[in-house]
Design a protein around this motif. Sequence first.
Motif, PDB file in Angstrom:
ATOM      1  N   SER A 513       0.798  -1.234   0.324  1.00 16.75           N
ATOM      2  CA  SER A 513      -0.024  -0.068   0.258  1.00 16.75           C
ATOM      3  C   SER A 513       1.022   1.372  -0.287  1.00 16.75           C
ATOM      4  O   SER A 513       1.883   0.764   0.295  1.00 16.75           O
ATOM      5  CB  SER A 513      -0.845   0.232   1.173  1.00 16.75           C
ATOM      6  N   GLY A 514       0.610   2.710  -0.521  1.00 16.39           N
ATOM      7  CA  GLY A 514       0.869   3.442  -0.134  1.00 16.39           C
ATOM      8  C   GLY A 514       1.527   3.802  -1.680  1.00 16.39           C
ATOM      9  O   GLY A 514       0.501   3.499  -2.618  1.00 16.39           O
ATOM     10  N   SER A 515       2.350   4.821  -2.015  1.00 17.28           N
ATOM     11  CA  SER A 515       2.912   5.386  -3.261  1.00 17.28           C
ATOM     12  C   SER A 515       4.224   5.182  -3.349  1.00 17.28           C
ATOM     13  O   SER A 515       4.941   5.992  -3.411  1.00 17.28           O
ATOM     14  CB  SER A 515       2.172   7.119  -3.438  1.00 17.28           C
ATOM     15  N   PRO A 516       4.418   3.864  -3.855  1.00 20.42           N
ATOM     16  CA  PRO A 516       5.855   4.234  -4.574  1.00 20.42           C
ATOM     17  C   PRO A 516       6.449   4.594  -5.168  1.00 20.42           C
ATOM     18  O   PRO A 516       5.520   5.047  -6.097  1.00 20.42           O
ATOM     19  CB  PRO A 516       5.906   2.645  -4.804  1.00 20.42           C
ATOM     20  N   ALA A 517       7.471   5.253  -5.177  1.00 18.57           N
ATOM     21  CA  ALA A 517       8.238   5.503  -6.308  1.00 18.57           C
ATOM     22  C   ALA A 517       8.529   4.947  -7.062  1.00 18.57           C
ATOM     23  O   ALA A 517       8.901   3.756  -6.267  1.00 18.57           O
ATOM     24  CB  ALA A 517       9.300   6.608  -5.710  1.00 18.57           C
ATOM     25  N   ASN A 534      14.197   3.795  -0.706  1.00 19.98           N
ATOM     26  CA  ASN A 534      13.321   4.336  -0.756  1.00 19.98           C
ATOM     27  C   ASN A 534      12.670   5.840  -0.645  1.00 19.98           C
ATOM     28  O   ASN A 534      13.127   6.212  -0.016  1.00 19.98           O
ATOM     29  CB  ASN A 534      11.750   3.299  -0.898  1.00 19.98           C
ATOM     30  N   THR A 535      12.695   6.076  -2.350  1.00 18.26           N
ATOM     31  CA  THR A 535      11.417   7.850  -2.234  1.00 18.26           C
ATOM     32  C   THR A 535      10.505   7.709  -1.921  1.00 18.26           C
ATOM     33  O   THR A 535       9.820   8.865  -1.444  1.00 18.26           O
ATOM     34  CB  THR A 535      12.475   8.207  -3.007  1.00 18.26           C
ATOM     35  N   GLY A 536       9.659   7.032  -2.139  1.00 27.57           N
ATOM     36  CA  GLY A 536       8.210   6.852  -2.122  1.00 27.57           C
ATOM     37  C   GLY A 536       7.775   6.922  -0.572  1.00 27.57           C
ATOM     38  O   GLY A 536       8.380   6.289   0.488  1.00 27.57           O
TER      39      GLY A 536
END
Lengths: 721, 394
Positions: A513-517, A534-536
């Motif tokens: 879930s969430g917004s991976p970059a 990670n940056t997302g």
Amino acid sequence: MAGLNGILKTGVSGLLASQRALNTTSHNVANVNTPGFSRQSAEFSPRPAFGSGEGYIGTGVQTGTVRRVLDQFLNVEIRQETALGARASTYADLAGRLDNTLGSQGAGLSQTISDFFAAWETLSGDPSSTVARELALNEAQSLAQRIQSADRQLSAMALDVNARLRTSVSAINTLGASIAELNEDIVRNQGRFQGQPANDLLDQRDELVRQLAEYVDVSTIVQENGALNVSIASGQSLVTGTHASQLAVSTNPLDPQRLDITVSIGGADGTVITEQISGGQLAGALDFQDGALLPIHRQIGGLAVGIAEAVNERHQLGVDLTGALGRELFRDLSTTAQVLAHDANTGTATVDVRIAAASDLTGSDYLLTRNGAAYELQRLSDQTLVALANFPSGEDIVDGLALSLSAGALADGDQFLIEPTRASAADMAVLITDPKSLALGLPISANTGAANQGDMDIELSVNAPSHPLEIRFAAGGTTFDVVDTKTGARLIDDQSYSAGSSLTINGLSFAISGSPADGDSFTIRDGIATLGSNTGTGTVGPITVSNADPNLLDTVTVTFTSASTFDVVGATQGTPTAAVTFTSGDPVSFNGWTMTVTGTPAPGDTVTVSASSAPGDNRNALQLAELGRTLVADSDQATFADSFATTVSSLASITRRMQNEQEARDVLLNQLVNERESISGVNLDEEAANLLRFQQSYQANAEVIAIANETFASLLAAVGR
Amino acid sequence: MSSQQVFRAGVDAILKQQAEVIRTQTQVATGKRFSAPSEDPVAAKLAADLRVALDTTAQAQRNGETAEVRLNVEETTIATVESAMVRVREIALQANNATNGPGERAALKSELDNLFTQLLGLANAKDPNGDYLFAGHRIDAKPFVLSGGQVNYIGDQGERRIELSDGVFVRAGDSGARVFEGILDGDGVIASRAESTNTGTGVISPASAAANWVSDTYTVTFIAPDTYTVSDSGAGVIASASYVAGDDIQFNGVTVSISGAPATGDQFTIRPSERVSVFDVVQSLSAALGGTVNDGAEQAALNNQLNAALGDLAQVEERFSGVRATIGARLNLIDAERVAAQDQALALQTSLSQVEDIDLTEAVSNLNQRLTALDAAQRSLVAVSGLSLFNFLR
């Protein structure tokens, strides 16, 4: 006073002095074999001379005192060396016993472990043979029994350590009381005779203090009045004047299997002095417990957990002779972690600890403490705090342990001791009794189509849930790939991402879930998701593990549409399924299996993967045999057999080191005792010579009296009428 | 120097020597340098490692033997199959003789049917454990089943692999599919067949294909006794020529020839090789021998069938010799691994012996030395403790 009377008195004084000297010498001879006895010597001085106009005329001899011939510093050194020597010798003795039983049998246990895995190898040659299956089952039984018996030996040693602690404590109490009594006698006697030393009592007391040093480290201070104050364990007062404190053993408030040593002065509550004890048998037993016994117990437990986990996982991916999927071969030991609540806890918490991944275990114990609002988990082997992200509201996985609060709540200051593997080995058991239930085959097989024109060789394997997965996002975080990094197979390729969507891969279920970059990655291994750099904001949700992919047994048909592409029909897990690029020798993975096709397929050729159960199938047996050679123990550094051999070897090294220390201490102690003996010991030849000397002086003095008598008589005769 | 000290020093010396004597004596009795690991932790660990390695090589050798037994049985079985196939080939050649009467053909057919039964039996052979050799993993069920005149393979394509040494596996057997089935007919690339409905006496030769041939099913159709067309699978005519008996017919990289006198409407098929089983080949040969030969057309049909069968038999023989060759290679591998394992075992044994065995001569001489020292210690104690001034004060 000069005159005949003076001669007589002088003679008598010499006679008495010689008598005292003879007394002392014979006392020495009599005590030649008394332990701790110091040679005594009577010390003489001339009596005050009779002064007159004719000068000072001697009046004979007087005995000043009877002195012990000794060097007090030597006694102190002997005491210290005795304490250190007793520690080394107790440690070496206990470790040697463990080394003898576990060590020689331990070589046997390494052997049993390799025999167990070799049995699968033998089975792979003849998988349908009931005899070979019985043999493999027997090897499993004997492995479980050996591990249990090692556990029993270790538990017996733990009891033995506790028994030694009790014996030592009671001996220390007796000695303390005796020293206090002697103090009383010595003070009284020395007071009665103007401070003359009560030699034999002093010797006795010194000997008792030396004996005390056999049990615990001792230091002493002599008081003005002759009493000796004795402290043990780096300054804990045991004897003060005529009063002796009481030592006691009490159960450790965290770990009921451990004993603490307490000292209580004047009826007050005992102060725990376990940590301060540095010498004597007490230190030897305590140090053996912490330095050898418990670490080895934990290691063997960890080994049992590791074997059960790895073998069960593999066995459950196989199929048995009856066509059923494999069951657990060994009892699941992942719930054998002990969580021990501190006696003084006031909260209601029930803390649950499960072993999530045996290969990540560190072999340490942990202390969980609530400190105000914070929950602290301390790894006891290196005293490091391990970060807890979710506890108590969720589950944390640290060092292969899943930690959660199953009920209640911790009060401030509550403590729990977590012993992950100490109790594990005792529960090692084989759950399968029917040789038919050994799962030697794989539950699926790959068959090429009868009309295939091309030539292909196919290898098929079943993915275990322990295979590490890598999830990598691309296209601005809108699509992702999943790769099984164990087989190298791309399980999911370019799947479009929708937040919260759940995935089931190789028996692992989780949600992203969430917004991976773009370029963000996650690694799932041993039930833990690790984020790349990670940056997302993407996260991997809770991971649940089942034995294998739920769709494993489904029939999947791979049809080659050209020599380099294929379509897939029937696969639930794995994408894409149409026009997949084929490279000879690269792994192809769907529904929890991985297939490697080598050769050149022709268009229209098919490979069908379907459920299978065949008595001649040995593929899982080979995989199980392979486990014995895989580096899965000790954080993936050693094979199981090697791991145990290393444990035994470290015990042997500890034992050797302690034996060496004991020998070195013995030599030192011997030197000191020799030195003391050469000063204070009784030499019979010397005493014999002294006897002659004092006898002669006695005779000479008697002669003086005789001469004085004769002179007096001749004077009487001269004046007699 | 106290008297106690003199005595104690003597006793200590004796005790020390006694301990040494016992240690050396244990070494001599057991032949081992240490009895508890702590006596030499490094050597003990090394010895344990070596013993595990030794076990591994022993297990590898046992595995090799298991594989060898199975492969030997398989090789013998396939050798028998091969000699049966030689006889099948002879029968096909004998049958191709035009002077044969119905009696000869019947006799040949009967022998062939017996050979078929033998072949089926061999394909269903068992290994010494009673497992079917050619059943793949389904070793408990007869793999080749004759039903409705058709032989079906009900085993699977599984093949038991056995580990010879770390990472070296050998296939201890071949599935029935790999041995008896999936043989490409014709010459392995292309096959030519005459239609059974032909009424002329045309006999087609085996076709051959150039490396760049266009793989397709072609039909040569005689539209007149002296004219034929060649069409592909899409029914498109790709060639058409007048027929000269025995001349090469060439198209799309295919070369074939037809002899005899085909009738109008006769057809011949040239197609990519198809997968057939050994049993298919023998059964079609048997069927050919069972037909009647009353006229030229029937003789030509027989010849066409026998030609096809001879080509297929060559493929069958190639299959069997190929399988035997791989068995030979696998047996060689097993042999090589065995030799390697034996060498390794010897080396390991030597190392193990160096690590944990004592040199007996040295140990015995050590023991003697220790005994002498013990004796000396005992005598000196008696001598020294006997010395006392009190002895002289009498």
